[in-house]
Design an enzyme around this catalytic site. Structure first.
Site, short mmCIF file in Angstrom:
data_model
loop_
_atom_site.label_atom_id
_atom_site.label_comp_id
_atom_site.label_asym_id
_atom_site.label_seq_id
_atom_site.Cartn_x
_atom_site.Cartn_y
_atom_site.Cartn_z
N THR A 1 30.50 41.58 50.57
CA THR A 1 31.95 41.40 50.73
C THR A 1 32.70 42.44 49.91
O THR A 1 32.18 42.97 48.93
CB THR A 1 32.39 39.98 50.31
N TYR B 1 42.81 36.73 35.17
CA TYR B 1 41.71 37.51 35.74
C TYR B 1 40.40 37.21 34.99
O TYR B 1 39.36 36.95 35.60
CB TYR B 1 42.02 39.00 35.69
#
Length: 287
Positions: A9, A167
């Site tokens: 991906t 993050y």
């Protein structure tokens, strides 16, 4: 990698593209996944041209949207009966809080829920392939940014948003998901490991604003190349040296101890349960 089927991906740029390219060069049948059909098409043609491997195809999906993740898994299972390696690489950094198409905080949706849902949907295929052909592998791209943070289970939607902290938290989730999944896969021939690729020179972080784009451009003068950054995911996907190795965190192709927070097994289980509540309909969870 001859005869092996691999899905990568986020494979139309950076380390994902290099990983797909090199695994195709080794002879694998590679499925490139990204949200842009034109970029997928260009990437596949480039990989075929550079490797001479015609067994390279693509599937498109916006992996921040859970129904598209489900459709990706369903489309894969319709066209392929085996999966030997899944490389979960797609992810992003968002300077400001954004919402996914499902209304979830975007970093959480793309960087974690995407990995969790796609992997669990393809797990039966990975297990069946392992029974037929021997060991199959899941490779989760994380980051050293996971250090110094913990998961705020009481604020996963991040009403208070600090971009670097959010993050880092998503990358901690990648590692904790890896460890919990490895525990659940004990006794099978499915292995799962996480990694830090290094600070890689790519399009990462350049989808925010002009100031952030400029800052990332300067910072990436000190970054490593995508080819260097892809070495560890390629290694974990293909090397016989890591046969049977599972539940580890790798940096520069070597296992490394992750943060202390990442070894909290109660938090692994809590993250799994919370993730299920986000990605499955309520009636499924209750049943």
């Amino acid at each position: 990698m001859d005869g092996k089927t691999v899905m990568v991906t986020g494979a139309t740029n950076g380390i994902g593209e290099v990983t797909a390219l090199e695994l195709a060069r080794m002879g694998a049948q590679v499925i490139v996944v990204s949200r842009s059909e034109s970029r997928c098409r260009d990437t596949v043609e480039r990989i075929k041209r550079e490797t001479g491997n015609e067994q390279v195809t693509y599937m498109t999906a916006n992996l921040a949207e859970m129904n598209q993740v489900r459709q990706l898994a369903a489309d894969f299972q319709e066209h392929y009966d085996k999966l030997h390696v899944l490389v979960n690489n797609a992810g992003a950094f968002f300077l400001r809080r954004q919402l996914s198409p499902d209304g979830y905080e975007m970093t959480f949706a793309l960087n974690h829920l995407n990995y969790f849902l796609l992997t669990t949907l393809l797990l039966d295929t990975l297990k069946a392939t392992a029974v037929a052909d021997g060991e199959t592998r899941i490779v989760n791209v994380s980051s050293e940014a996971h250090r110094g943070v913990r998961i705020h289970f009481n604020d996963l939607e991040r009403g208070t948003y600090y971009s670097y902290q959010v993050y880092g938290e998503s990358k901690l989730m990648n590692i904790m998901f890896t460890y919990e999944l490895a525990k659940r896969m004990e006794g099978t021939d499915v292995t799962v490991n996480a990694l830090h690729p290094g600070f890689v020179r790519s399009g990462f972080g350049k989808s925010n604003n002009v100031l952030m784009n400029a800052a990332m451009t300067v910072a990436q003068l000190f970054a490593i190349s995508p080819e260097e950054g892809a070495q560890t995911p390629i290694y974990l996907a293909s090397s016989p040296e890591v046969k049977g190795v599972s539940g580890k965190y790798f940096v520069k192709k070597a296992p490394k101890r992750s943060s202390e927070a990442s070894y909290n097994e109660q938090a692994w289980q809590q993250l799994w349960a919370v993730s299920e509540s986000y990605v499955w309909p309520q009636e499924t969870v209750l049943s």
